[in-house]
Design an enzyme around this catalytic site. Structure first.
Site, mmCIF file in Angstrom:
data_model
loop_
_atom_site.group_PDB
_atom_site.id
_atom_site.type_symbol
_atom_site.label_atom_id
_atom_site.label_comp_id
_atom_site.label_asym_id
_atom_site.label_seq_id
_atom_site.Cartn_x
_atom_site.Cartn_y
_atom_site.Cartn_z
ATOM 1 N N GLY A 14 -8.481 30.725 9.814
ATOM 2 C CA GLY A 14 -7.314 30.528 8.952
ATOM 3 C C GLY A 14 -6.074 30.184 9.769
ATOM 4 O O GLY A 14 -4.958 30.528 9.392
ATOM 5 N N ARG A 17 -2.223 27.559 8.959
ATOM 6 C CA ARG A 17 -0.889 27.797 8.385
ATOM 7 C C ARG A 17 -0.632 29.313 8.322
ATOM 8 O O ARG A 17 -1.507 30.136 8.632
ATOM 9 C CB ARG A 17 -0.778 27.179 6.987
ATOM 10 C CG ARG A 17 -1.582 27.911 5.949
ATOM 11 C CD ARG A 17 -1.442 27.267 4.578
ATOM 12 N NE ARG A 17 -1.967 28.151 3.562
ATOM 13 C CZ ARG A 17 -2.447 27.750 2.388
ATOM 14 N NH1 ARG A 17 -2.461 26.463 2.093
ATOM 15 N NH2 ARG A 17 -2.885 28.630 1.510
ATOM 16 N N VAL A 56 -15.377 29.895 6.861
ATOM 17 C CA VAL A 56 -15.871 31.174 7.420
ATOM 18 C C VAL A 56 -16.888 31.861 6.508
ATOM 19 O O VAL A 56 -17.519 32.832 6.918
ATOM 20 C CB VAL A 56 -14.727 32.161 7.747
ATOM 21 C CG1 VAL A 56 -13.804 31.600 8.809
ATOM 22 C CG2 VAL A 56 -13.967 32.606 6.507
ATOM 23 N N TYR A 148 -9.842 42.190 -3.415
ATOM 24 C CA TYR A 148 -9.021 42.127 -2.196
ATOM 25 C C TYR A 148 -8.927 43.509 -1.546
ATOM 26 O O TYR A 148 -9.115 43.655 -0.339
ATOM 27 C CB TYR A 148 -7.639 41.601 -2.575
ATOM 28 C CG TYR A 148 -6.739 41.296 -1.412
ATOM 29 C CD1 TYR A 148 -6.982 40.199 -0.588
ATOM 30 C CD2 TYR A 148 -5.619 42.085 -1.149
ATOM 31 C CE1 TYR A 148 -6.141 39.909 0.476
ATOM 32 C CE2 TYR A 148 -4.768 41.799 -0.084
ATOM 33 C CZ TYR A 148 -5.031 40.713 0.719
ATOM 34 O OH TYR A 148 -4.204 40.419 1.773
ATOM 35 N N ALA A 150 -10.996 45.978 -1.880
ATOM 36 C CA ALA A 150 -12.330 46.346 -1.377
ATOM 37 C C ALA A 150 -12.636 45.609 -0.078
ATOM 38 O O ALA A 150 -13.137 46.199 0.893
ATOM 39 C CB ALA A 150 -13.387 46.029 -2.433
ATOM 40 N N ALA A 151 -12.327 44.321 -0.051
ATOM 41 C CA ALA A 151 -12.618 43.530 1.157
ATOM 42 C C ALA A 151 -11.786 44.014 2.338
ATOM 43 O O ALA A 151 -12.286 44.119 3.467
ATOM 44 C CB ALA A 151 -12.357 42.052 0.887
ATOM 45 N N LYS A 152 -10.516 44.311 2.076
ATOM 46 C CA LYS A 152 -9.647 44.737 3.180
ATOM 47 C C LYS A 152 -10.033 46.128 3.676
ATOM 48 O O LYS A 152 -9.997 46.396 4.881
ATOM 49 C CB LYS A 152 -8.181 44.679 2.752
ATOM 50 C CG LYS A 152 -7.653 43.265 2.528
ATOM 51 C CD LYS A 152 -7.825 42.375 3.746
ATOM 52 C CE LYS A 152 -7.003 41.098 3.682
ATOM 53 N NZ LYS A 152 -7.242 40.204 4.828
#
Ligand SMILES: NC(=O)c1ccc[n+]([C@@H]2O[C@H](COP(=O)([O-])OP(=O)(O)OC[C@H]3O[C@@H](n4cnc5c(N)ncnc54)[C@H](O)[C@@H]3O)[C@@H](O)[C@H]2O)c1
Length: 257
Positions: A14, A17, A56, A148, A150-152
């Site tokens: 990522g 930017r 990714v 979000y 949960a992923a983090k």
């Protein structure tokens, strides 16, 4: 021991930017050779950064990117897992595709890139640093952002587990958890009405959003030799947001000049 990054090779997902671009700039200015792995091309490419079109969430795409880094640089010392997306919606309403896309980008992306990088670092025998961008959402609940959060939180779990797997190899695995940072990511939330700037700023004890460089500074610390005894940890960079228990504390309980 030196804290220069001269001679180091870094991959930043990522990196085209936002926060990833600021991390690329910081590692580059401190001497690293920098590869930015992103599914988009940068609007304003930085001199000295090599941009590799990479998704990714795709094992093949990630494998190709690291094969290219092998061919061009011959080593990898620093991996920064930063690529991210947001999809807002309540459980029961948000689609499985959207939920899965968020988890795939943040968490699977970390797994896939680490799966490429760890064996290379172990083979080379010179250690390494993996830094992943989590979020304050790893620590608190944000309604409408279940995937979000949960992923983090998952990123912190994988950070802790992986740090133990590679500790004896001198590979350190840590995370940075930003608060509100002014990027297109936030602009998307402002545009769809799920975020409001006055609401956000009012709740940040330091009364402002972060600049991308302030997140990059923490990544730089964890990636370099000033953090040689840190692993399995996360640094929260949020202007005090997650530690406040009383958002509207009376003024006599706050320092004034
Ligand atoms: N901006 C904030 O307030 C904030 C707060 C906490 C955490 N974060 C995290 O910081 C990271 C960077 O976010 P940002 O604010 O710079 O957002 P951004 O949208 O400006 O940048 C995200 C970058 O990730 C790339 N990307 C998305 N999916 C990808 C994929 N599948 N493969 C490769 N690249 C992909 C995008 O193309 C983009 O360049 C994200 O992980 C985000 O969750 C941001």
């Amino acid at each position: 021991m030196t804290n220069s990054l001269a001679g180091k090779v870094a991959a930043i997902t990522g990196g085209a930017r936002g926060i990833g671009d600021a991390i690329a700039a910081r590692l580059l200015s401190d001497g690293a050779r920098v590869f930015a792995l992103d599914k988009i091309a940068p609007d304003e490419p930085r001199d000295g950064v090599t941009y590799l079109e990479t998704d990714v969430t795709s094992p093949d795409s990630v494998a190709n990117a690291f094969a290219t880094i092998d061919a061009q640089a011959g080593q990898i010392d620093i991996l920064v897992n930063n690529a991210g997306i947001q999809r807002v919606g309540l459980v029961g309403q948000v689609s499985f595709a959207d939920f899965s896309a968020v988890v795939a980008t943040h968490l699977n992306g970390f797994f896939l890139c680490a799966s490429e990088v760890v064996p290379r670092m172990v083979r080379r025998g010179k250690g390494g640093a993996i830094v992943s961008i989590a979020s304050t959402a790893a620590f608190v609940g944000l309604p409408g952002r279940g995937a979000y959060c949960a992923a983090k939180a998952g990123i912190l779990g994988l950070t802790r587990a992986l740090s133990l797997e590679v500790a004896t190899q001198g590979i350190r695995v840590n995370a940075v958890a930003p608060g509100f940072t002014r990027t297109k990511f936030i602009e998307q939330g402002l545009a769809d009405g799920s975020l409001q700037e006055d609401w956000m700023v009012a709740r940040v004890p330091m009364k402002r959003l972060a600049a991308t460089e302030e997140i990059a500074n923490a990544v730089r610390f964890l990636a370099g030799d000033e953090a040689t005894y840190m692993t399995g940890q996360s640094i929260v960079v949020d202007g005090g947001w997650i530690v406040q228990g009383i958002p509207e504390a009376p003024t006599w309980l706050q320092a004034s000049s």
